[in-house]
Design an enzyme around this catalytic site. Sequence first.
Site, PDB file in Angstrom:
ATOM      1  N   ALA A 116      47.731  35.755  39.660  1.00  0.00           N
ATOM      2  CA  ALA A 116      46.765  36.817  39.666  1.00  0.00           C
ATOM      3  C   ALA A 116      45.611  36.193  40.565  1.00  0.00           C
ATOM      4  O   ALA A 116      45.381  34.971  40.812  1.00  0.00           O
ATOM      5  CB  ALA A 116      45.980  37.019  38.196  1.00  0.00           C
ATOM      6  N   ASP A 117      44.682  37.135  41.187  1.00  0.00           N
ATOM      7  CA  ASP A 117      43.581  36.584  41.629  1.00  0.00           C
ATOM      8  C   ASP A 117      42.475  37.813  41.461  1.00  0.00           C
ATOM      9  O   ASP A 117      42.830  38.791  41.594  1.00  0.00           O
ATOM     10  CB  ASP A 117      43.723  36.511  43.190  1.00  0.00           C
ATOM     11  N   THR A 118      41.097  37.432  41.035  1.00  0.00           N
ATOM     12  CA  THR A 118      40.166  38.178  40.981  1.00  0.00           C
ATOM     13  C   THR A 118      38.817  38.096  42.008  1.00  0.00           C
ATOM     14  O   THR A 118      38.582  36.664  42.196  1.00  0.00           O
ATOM     15  CB  THR A 118      39.824  38.193  39.497  1.00  0.00           C
ATOM     16  N   GLY A 143      44.089  41.378  41.631  1.00  0.00           N
ATOM     17  CA  GLY A 143      45.429  41.459  41.839  1.00  0.00           C
ATOM     18  C   GLY A 143      46.502  40.901  41.147  1.00  0.00           C
ATOM     19  O   GLY A 143      46.093  39.619  40.615  1.00  0.00           O
TER      20      GLY A 143
END
Length: 194
Positions: free
Chosen positions: A67-69, A104
Amino acid sequence: MNIILASASPRRKEILENTNVRFDIIKNEIDEIILEGETPKHLVMRLAFEKSMSVASEHNEDVVIGADTVVVLDNAILGKPKDESCARDMLKRLSGREHQVITGISLINLCEDKKVIDYVISNVKFKTLSEQDIEDYLKTNESFDKAGAYGIQGYGALLVEEIRGDYFNIVGLPISRLGDLLKKYFSINLFYGV
């Protein structure tokens, strides 16, 4: 088949721990760079994929979650501040304004040749912050490891006027969407575990 969270984020770990699924954590090692012309949506999906792929290559029988924010204001990506001055500037820019939080997520199982990539957008409106509000928040030391220089799950909640969308997305892991994807593509139900 095991689940691996490819993240060192304590917030993502805590969100996933609130389900009945057992999982391991393996920190990913990637360079989080923005490619020229890359949109925020493409950035978070690419980085989530790279994070999960960096771990999946050595754990091909497992489902690896990456995950990436990012925080987006006026089409500009606000990442993690490099210092207090940068955090102060970000908070001033966010004051009284609405911004997007985009996460994502990527799920990979190489043995089954499954790769799923998605994203979730939530909208956050900040209160109009005084200089004192900003300085008080900076003293909490919450700013420095979070996109946009705030954490909604802590004292950062005091800065927020309104949210639209998935709260857990703002924290860093949209658990509802993740649960849907795990069930649809991997037959894993977060209510019952693997």
